[in-house]
Design an enzyme around this catalytic site. Structure first.
Site, PDB file in Angstrom:
ATOM      1  N   TYR A   1     -12.014  -3.025  -3.115  1.00  0.00           N
ATOM      2  CA  TYR A   1     -12.575  -3.056  -1.759  1.00  0.00           C
ATOM      3  C   TYR A   1     -14.097  -3.193  -1.750  1.00  0.00           C
ATOM      4  O   TYR A   1     -14.733  -2.860  -0.749  1.00  0.00           O
ATOM      5  CB  TYR A   1     -12.149  -1.800  -0.997  1.00  0.00           C
ATOM      6  CG  TYR A   1     -10.720  -1.865  -0.466  1.00  0.00           C
ATOM      7  CD1 TYR A   1     -10.286  -2.944   0.309  1.00  0.00           C
ATOM      8  CD2 TYR A   1      -9.812  -0.827  -0.696  1.00  0.00           C
ATOM      9  CE1 TYR A   1      -8.990  -2.999   0.802  1.00  0.00           C
ATOM     10  CE2 TYR A   1      -8.510  -0.873  -0.201  1.00  0.00           C
ATOM     11  CZ  TYR A   1      -8.110  -1.963   0.554  1.00  0.00           C
ATOM     12  OH  TYR A   1      -6.831  -2.015   1.061  1.00  0.00           O
TER      13      TYR A   1
ATOM     14  N   GLU B   1      -9.196 -10.747  -7.503  1.00  0.00           N
ATOM     15  CA  GLU B   1      -8.237  -9.641  -7.397  1.00  0.00           C
ATOM     16  C   GLU B   1      -7.133  -9.740  -8.463  1.00  0.00           C
ATOM     17  O   GLU B   1      -6.738  -8.718  -9.033  1.00  0.00           O
ATOM     18  CB  GLU B   1      -7.653  -9.601  -5.980  1.00  0.00           C
ATOM     19  CG  GLU B   1      -8.708  -9.179  -4.952  1.00  0.00           C
ATOM     20  CD  GLU B   1      -8.300  -9.407  -3.506  1.00  0.00           C
ATOM     21  OE1 GLU B   1      -7.172  -9.873  -3.242  1.00  0.00           O
ATOM     22  OE2 GLU B   1      -9.134  -9.105  -2.613  1.00  0.00           O
TER      23      GLU B   1
ATOM     24  N   LYS C   1       0.839  -1.200   0.000  1.00  0.00           N
ATOM     25  CA  LYS C   1       0.000   0.000   0.000  1.00  0.00           C
ATOM     26  C   LYS C   1       0.885   1.266   0.000  1.00  0.00           C
ATOM     27  O   LYS C   1       2.099   1.184   0.222  1.00  0.00           O
ATOM     28  CB  LYS C   1      -0.915  -0.038   1.227  1.00  0.00           C
ATOM     29  CG  LYS C   1      -1.888  -1.229   1.229  1.00  0.00           C
ATOM     30  CD  LYS C   1      -2.754  -1.221   2.489  1.00  0.00           C
ATOM     31  CE  LYS C   1      -3.660  -2.432   2.552  1.00  0.00           C
ATOM     32  NZ  LYS C   1      -4.557  -2.398   3.751  1.00  0.00           N
TER      33      LYS C   1
ATOM     34  N   ASN D   1      -1.614  -0.257   7.471  1.00  0.00           N
ATOM     35  CA  ASN D   1      -1.127  -1.624   7.716  1.00  0.00           C
ATOM     36  C   ASN D   1      -0.328  -2.210   6.551  1.00  0.00           C
ATOM     37  O   ASN D   1      -0.155  -3.422   6.443  1.00  0.00           O
ATOM     38  CB  ASN D   1      -2.248  -2.542   8.206  1.00  0.00           C
ATOM     39  CG  ASN D   1      -3.323  -2.783   7.162  1.00  0.00           C
ATOM     40  OD1 ASN D   1      -3.222  -2.301   6.035  1.00  0.00           O
ATOM     41  ND2 ASN D   1      -4.351  -3.525   7.542  1.00  0.00           N
TER      42      ASN D   1
ATOM     43  N   HIS E   1      -1.600  -5.578   1.484  1.00  0.00           N
ATOM     44  CA  HIS E   1      -2.842  -6.327   1.270  1.00  0.00           C
ATOM     45  C   HIS E   1      -2.504  -7.720   0.767  1.00  0.00           C
ATOM     46  O   HIS E   1      -1.584  -7.883  -0.033  1.00  0.00           O
ATOM     47  CB  HIS E   1      -3.727  -5.634   0.222  1.00  0.00           C
ATOM     48  CG  HIS E   1      -4.845  -6.520  -0.254  1.00  0.00           C
ATOM     49  ND1 HIS E   1      -6.048  -6.597   0.398  1.00  0.00           N
ATOM     50  CD2 HIS E   1      -4.915  -7.410  -1.280  1.00  0.00           C
ATOM     51  CE1 HIS E   1      -6.822  -7.486  -0.224  1.00  0.00           C
ATOM     52  NE2 HIS E   1      -6.151  -7.995  -1.241  1.00  0.00           N
TER      53      HIS E   1
END
Ligand code: DAT
Ligand code: MG
Length: 149
Positions: free
Chosen positions: A49, A126, A9, A112, A115
């Site tokens: 998402y 995905e 990310k 965080n 992913h």
């Protein structure tokens, strides 16, 4: 052979953690079959998402993932979907075990770092969302007999 979608990310990219994260997947023995650096469009972020679209944190998630470059990857290996989730650690880095990417490198659920697909169906969705078939490379590392029986 199983494949999973992994994304570093914007926080991981900005913090200079790309090499550190790729190293962990490589040394584990998984095989990199797709890799690109990109700015994520709002459309791609919302599709990625979409399972979270009713959650209160959804707008923040989309804003965050579109806020800077992302490293998108596909990794291959026996059990790689669950195995990658183990390397990544719990969603909240404060709860993630030391030794995991989030446990070692993160301190906030909204930052965080990484992913990883959570199941075979989401991995397939995905990978197809982020990569074309032509962007994925079929190859077998020559060291494979030393990594896998
Ligand atoms: P994971 O990334 O571990 O698969 P998830 O799919 O449940 O976790 O959620 C996607 C992302 O949304 C997660 O990486 C961080 C954010 N998120 C999840 N739960 C949250 C919460 N309760 N508050 C704020 N952000 C959250
Ligand atoms: Mg998830």
């Amino acid at each position: 052979m199983e494949r999973t979608f992994i994304a570093i990310k914007p926080d991981g990219v900005q913090r200079g953690l790309i090499g550190e994260i790729i190293r962990r997947f490589e040394t584990k023995g998984f095989t990199l079959v797709g890799l690109k650096l990109l700015n994520v469009s709002k459309e791609l972020a919302e599709a990625h998402y979409s399972v979270h679209k009713e959650r209160p944190f959804f707008p923040g998630l989309v804003e965050f993932i579109t806020s800077g470059p992302v490293v998108a990857m596909v990794w291959e290996g026996d059990g790689v979907i669950a195995g990658a989730r183990k390397l990544i650690g719990a969603t909240n880095p404060l709860n993630a075990e030391p030794g995991t990417i989030r446990g070692d490198l993160g301190a906030n659920i909204g930052r965080n770092i990484i992913h990883g697909s959570d199941a075979p169906e989401t991995a397939q969705y995905e990978i197809g969302l982020w990569f074309t078939e032509a962007e994925l490379v079929n190859w077998t590392p020559t060291l494979m007999p030393w990594v896998h029986e």
